[in-house]
Design a protein around this motif. Structure first.
Motif: not given
Lengths: 493, 95
Positions: A149-160
């Protein structure tokens, strides 16, 4: 990827000590890694010149035989910490061009210990968010992608940005801040260790304030040992923060191998929320088994007010934010948008300077503190907060630490949950209760989801018992043997 | 709970944030949804509980009331959007 960026903080410290390589070499290796990963947008400001100067000074000290404890170790700093002479933005338009003439206590301590500053990492605007998508400087991309799945993913937050930089081997370690989960949730999403210390363990002085009764600085690292090393050099009483605790700072690193034999670990039944995925439930059970196998006693506990933690948080944090963010008025620093009167200048500046999520929270906060609503919302939330803290106090009569998952899901694709603020807030369902109670909590990478994305387990300890939390975390870390590399670095796809 | 446009406009004024007229409707919906969600706190019995205003029950320390810092107005003003003769400047507030 250079071998030098693969080292843990502890290994790099020892390697520098033996003279295997210089501070300049390991700094250059990281600067080149940052350059290669630039498309992930981890940093708001890179500070290569400062980093090389820091590294040069570290090498000179070592040559003289006078190295500092963390001399020459390259780290990244969340752009919520004010840094003397370096742009500090909180990822907000309203702090355009703000160069503090002072240094936050925590970043100063790390600087004084000899660390090398690589740059200031991206974050959600004013640390308000769980996906690092609210930054004025653009979203951060997680170095991990799901299998097939090549979708870009979030790193989480807020300290992403900090989480992505540590996971992506762009920094040996980073510092973040955690108000409701902002260290632990991104650590879980990126497959690293994130520790939120007890409220009061680290000074908040010089950290751009979000919610003052909740904000706390902490380390983000690839190992539990590294978290212990970092915390030792971040913690301590500071007369400039009246809420910082006048306590001795233990040598956390010295205790991490002590194990959990005889320790009682609580499993809160209220964290088995509806719709928890079977793989997350299985991982949680795996964590229970690991701790039991290492000699811990497992005890079921009840934290009956858990489900009220998020709504409590979303009254208290915005209320405190609306007060803290009143200072951004276009007078003393940052953006100014002119108007025909001072009042109009304030409104124009704040209207243009704050992004959608910050505006939403300031408005909610203003509402719950306003005449006629204060008792119904804010006072009520403070009372429920007391109930939540009581729940933990009762549980700690029976157990020494509590084990839960860190986040309800693995990292999701960028763009999801954007239209529904409450769906985004639910990311923090497992992290917010410990924040409200001011307790230390750590996220440890414990396994991969079926899609090949990292999942974390959280340990919550008694106030000021970071040592217990780190000991149990080390047991989880050893059992989990989490060695998977992010997709970006050639990890399996 | 529902929130109307007039209430959002009033809060925005209290918060000193300019909100364009065309965004009021959408914001009213969002804020109303969030406030509706937090209203579940009404279910919790808080009859005999003191509000928690801080963590750890630590009383704030006292210190001597004395000047320990200062004397560098140029640093204080270094980030000001407008400064003159050692002061921050804003549009005229008195006639």
């Amino acid at each position: 990827m250079s071998e030098l960026t693969r080292l843990t903080l502890a290994e790099a410290r020892d390697g520098l000590g033996r003279g295997d390589f210089s501070a300049r070499e390991i700094t250059e290796a990281h600067l080149s890694a940052i350059e290669q990963a630039r498309s992930l947008n981890m940093f708001i400001t890179e500070t290569p010149e400062r980093a090389l100067a820091d590294a040069g000074a570290a090498d000179e000290r070592r040559a003289r035989g006078e190295p500092l404890t963390l001399d020459g170790l390259p780290i990244a700093v969340k752009d919520l910490f004010c840094t003397d002479g370096i742009l500090s933005t909180a990822a907000s338009h309203i702090l355009d061009g703000f160069v503090p003439p002072y240094e936050s206590t925590v970043s100063a301590k790390l600087r004084d210990a000899g660390t090398v500053l690589l740059g200031k990492t991206n974050l959600d605007e004013f640390a308000m968010g769980s996906a690092n998508v609210t930054s004025y400087y653009g979203e951060v991309e997680n170095p991990w992608r799901a299998r097939g799945d090549n979708r870009r993913r979030v790193p989480g937050g807020s300290s992403g940005g900090s989480a992505a930089a540590v996971a992506g081997r762009c920094a040996l370690a980073a510092i973040g801040t955690d108000t409701g989960g902002s260290i632990r949730q991104p650590a879980a999403f990126c497959g690293i260790v994130g520790l939120k210390p007890t409220y009061g363990r680290c000074s908040r002085w010089g950290i751009i304030a979000f919610a003052s009764s909740l904000d706390q600085a902490g380390p983000m690292t690839r190992t539990v040992r590294d978290a212990a090393i970092m915390l030792r050099h971040m913690a301590g009483h500071d007369p400039k923060d009246s809420t910082s605790a006048p306590r001795e700072v233990p040598d956390f690193e010295a205790v991490i191998e002590s194990g959990v034999r005889g320790m009682r670990i609580g499993i809160p039944k209220e964290y088995r929320v509806d719709g928890m995925s079977s793989e997350l439930e299985a991982l949680w059970q795996q964590g229970v088994n690991w701790l039991r196998a290492a000699g811990a006693e497992i005890v079921e506990v009840s934290l009956p007010h858990t489900r009220y933690a998020l709504p409590t948080y979303y009254i208290i944090a915005p209320a405190e934010a609306s007060s803290n963010l009143a200072r951004y008025d276009g007078v003393r620093y940052g953006l100014r948008v002119e108007g025909n009167s001072v009042q109009e200048m304030y409104e124009n500046t704040r209207g243009e300077g704050f992004g959608a999520e910050v505006r939403r929270r300031v408005l909610i906060g203003t509402y719950v503190l306003s005449a006629g609503y204060y008792d119904a919302y804010y006072l009520k939330a403070q009372k429920v907060r007391a109930r939540i803290a009581q729940d933990f106090a009762r549980a700690y009569e029976k157990v020494d630490a509590i084990l839960t998952p860190t986040a309800p899901t693995a990292a999701f694709p960028i763009g999801e949950k954007m239209d529904d603020p409450i769906a985004m807030y639910l990311n923090d369902v497992f992290t917010v209760p410990a924040s409200l109670a001011g307790l230390p909590a750590i996220s440890v990478p414990a396994g991969l989801s079926g899609e090949g994305l990292p999942l974390g387990l959280q340990l919550i300890g008694r106030a000021f018992d970071e040592e217990g939390v780190l000991r149990a975390a080390r047991v989880l870390e050893e059992a989990a043997e989490f060695t998977a590399l992010p997709t970006m670095l050639g990890g399996s796809v | 709970m529902s929130m109307d446009k007039a209430t959002v406009a009033r809060i925005a004024t209290l918060a000193r944030i300019k909100v364009p007229e065309e965004e009021l409707e959408h914001l009213a919906g969002e804020l109303g949804q969030i406030l509706g969600w937090v209203e579940q706190l009404g279910e919790v019995d808080t009859a005999d509980v003191e509000p928690m205003t801080g963590v750890g029950g630590v009383s704030l320390p006292w210190r001597k009331d004395e000047v320990t810092d200062g004397g560098y107005p140029e640093r204080i003003l270094s980030n000001a959007p407008g400064a003159e003769a050692g002061f921050f400047t804003v549009a005229k507030v008195v006639e």
